[in-house]
Design an enzyme around this catalytic site. Structure first.
Site, PDB file in Angstrom:
ATOM      1  CD  GLU A  14       8.232  -0.276  -2.812  1.00 14.72           C
ATOM      2  OE1 GLU A  14       7.072   0.149  -2.688  1.00 14.72           O
ATOM      3  OE2 GLU A  14       8.607  -1.370  -2.352  1.00 14.72           O
ATOM      4  CG  ASP A  15       6.826   2.437   0.264  1.00 14.93           C
ATOM      5  OD1 ASP A  15       7.598   1.606  -0.260  1.00 14.93           O
ATOM      6  OD2 ASP A  15       6.142   2.180   1.265  1.00 14.93           O
ATOM      7  CG  PHE A  38      10.925   2.597  10.476  1.00 11.02           C
ATOM      8  CD1 PHE A  38      11.261   1.484   9.713  1.00 11.02           C
ATOM      9  CD2 PHE A  38       9.592   2.960  10.572  1.00 11.02           C
ATOM     10  CE1 PHE A  38      10.285   0.737   9.072  1.00 11.02           C
ATOM     11  CE2 PHE A  38       8.602   2.212   9.933  1.00 11.02           C
ATOM     12  CZ  PHE A  38       8.951   1.102   9.184  1.00 11.02           C
ATOM     13  CB  ILE A  39      10.926   7.648   7.105  1.00 17.49           C
ATOM     14  CG1 ILE A  39      11.016   6.705   5.892  1.00 17.49           C
ATOM     15  CG2 ILE A  39      12.291   8.251   7.430  1.00 17.49           C
ATOM     16  CD1 ILE A  39      11.302   7.414   4.585  1.00 17.49           C
ATOM     17  NE  ARG A  80      -0.468   1.775   4.868  1.00 13.32           N
ATOM     18  CZ  ARG A  80       0.600   1.057   4.512  1.00 13.32           C
ATOM     19  NH1 ARG A  80       1.575   1.619   3.844  1.00 13.32           N
ATOM     20  NH2 ARG A  80       0.686  -0.221   4.824  1.00 13.32           N
ATOM     21  CG  ASP A 105      15.235  -1.164   4.337  1.00 21.32           C
ATOM     22  OD1 ASP A 105      16.266  -0.514   4.579  1.00 21.32           O
ATOM     23  OD2 ASP A 105      14.704  -1.897   5.191  1.00 21.32           O
ATOM     24  CG  ASP A 135       3.001   0.692   7.067  1.00 22.25           C
ATOM     25  OD1 ASP A 135       3.856   0.560   6.168  1.00 22.25           O
ATOM     26  OD2 ASP A 135       2.611  -0.249   7.773  1.00 22.25           O
ATOM     27  CE  LYS A 151      -2.846  -2.559   3.220  1.00 26.07           C
ATOM     28  NZ  LYS A 151      -3.264  -2.613   4.648  1.00 26.07           N
ATOM     29  N   GLY A 152       2.146   1.094   0.304  1.00 24.69           N
ATOM     30  CA  GLY A 152       3.011   2.245   0.558  1.00 24.69           C
ATOM     31  C   GLY A 152       3.088   3.279  -0.548  1.00 24.69           C
TER      32      GLY A 152
HETATM   33  P1  IMP Z   1      12.974  -4.063   1.257  1.00 21.87           P
HETATM   34  O1  IMP Z   1      12.390  -5.298   0.677  1.00 21.87           O
HETATM   35  O2  IMP Z   1      13.842  -4.366   2.445  1.00 21.87           O
HETATM   36  O3  IMP Z   1      13.690  -3.196   0.247  1.00 21.87           O
HETATM   37  O4  IMP Z   1      11.780  -3.251   1.882  1.00 21.87           O
HETATM   38  C1  IMP Z   1      10.975  -2.441   1.146  1.00 21.87           C
HETATM   39  C2  IMP Z   1       9.668  -2.226   1.860  1.00 21.87           C
HETATM   40  O5  IMP Z   1       9.861  -2.128   3.263  1.00 21.87           O
HETATM   41  C3  IMP Z   1       9.067  -0.904   1.457  1.00 21.87           C
HETATM   42  O6  IMP Z   1       8.188  -1.088   0.399  1.00 21.87           O
HETATM   43  C4  IMP Z   1       8.355  -0.460   2.703  1.00 21.87           C
HETATM   44  O7  IMP Z   1       7.035  -0.962   2.692  1.00 21.87           O
HETATM   45  C5  IMP Z   1       9.111  -1.084   3.829  1.00 21.87           C
HETATM   46  N1  IMP Z   1      10.038  -0.126   4.474  1.00 21.87           N
HETATM   47  C6  IMP Z   1      11.389  -0.115   4.438  1.00 21.87           C
HETATM   48  N2  IMP Z   1      11.910   0.897   5.126  1.00 21.87           N
HETATM   49  C7  IMP Z   1      10.841   1.573   5.616  1.00 21.87           C
HETATM   50  C8  IMP Z   1      10.721   2.764   6.424  1.00 21.87           C
HETATM   51  O8  IMP Z   1      11.682   3.424   6.837  1.00 21.87           O
HETATM   52  N3  IMP Z   1       9.445   3.147   6.704  1.00 21.87           N
HETATM   53  C9  IMP Z   1       8.339   2.468   6.273  1.00 21.87           C
HETATM   54  N4  IMP Z   1       8.414   1.371   5.526  1.00 21.87           N
HETATM   55  C10 IMP Z   1       9.657   0.918   5.201  1.00 21.87           C
HETATM   56 MG    MG Z   2       6.097  -1.174   0.458  1.00 22.65          MG
END
Ligand code: IMP
Ligand code: MG
Length: 178
Positions: free
Chosen positions: A98-99, A151-152, A164, A102, A158, A42-43
């Protein structure tokens, strides 16, 4: 400011400028091309809604749900597709919205999924990037802002399905999740 937010990292005004700049880049690169903008729910909803209205091109939109997070602040590394595209990606050019990137696990999985389903080209537009936390090599094609390892929340992002709706991006107080 919300009581659980430590400080504002990206203000509403800055977000607007970031989105406008990304829209101009995408517009230039996708001129005369057919493509599908795919939001990861949903991000990405707030970012995608703002971004798409600023791109003066013809394109389709669709959504996917992929999950790698439990309830916490760390990626589990195991990604699952909970909702796939409605449009057949075969032979299509896809721009994933994508939001935040990470570890890169989610996007890496989603990109491979789309390519194995026959997509012709897959690019990524992310609002935020935490390059210091990458576990798989992945460089977004379009990136709004590189951010520190915090963490944002807000503007779609969220923590435990909350925050959100905040119109800015803020750093969440550690006391909320520690
Ligand atoms: P990844 O698979 O580790 O790259 O994670 C990506 C997903 O983790 C993003 O689509 C977010 O939903 C969530 N995420 C990662 N860091 C944050 C953050 O700082 N705040 C909120 N959601 C995050
Ligand atoms: Mg996401």
């Amino acid at each position: 400011m919300h009581k659980d937010v430590e400080s504002i990292l990206i203000s509403e005004e800055k977000l607007e400028n970031i989105v406008r700049k990304l829209a101009r880049q995408i517009e230039a690169d996708y001129q005369g091309r057919e493509f599908i903008m795919v939001g990861l729910l949903k991000g990405s909803i707030v970012f995608m809604a703002e971004l798409m209205t600023k791109i003066d091109l013809d394109f389709e939109i669709d959504f996917m749900v992929a999950s790698s997070y439990g309830g916490g602040t760390e990626s589990s590394g195991k990604v699952r597709v909970l909702k796939d595209l409605e449009i057949d990606p075969k032979g299509k050019d896809i721009l994933i919205v994508e939001d935040i990137v990470d570890s890169g696990n989610t996007l890496n999985f989603v990109m491979n999924h789309l390519i194995s389903n026959g997509a012709n080209d897959v690019k990524v537009c992310t609002l935020c990037d935490k390059p210091g936390r990458r576990k798989v090599p992945l460089v977004p094609d379009y990136c709004g802002a590189e951010i520190p390892d915090e963490f944002i929340v807000g503007f779609g992002l969220d923590y435990d399905e909350k925050y959100r709706n905040l119109p800015y991006i803020g750093i969440l107080k550690r006391s909320v999740y520690e």
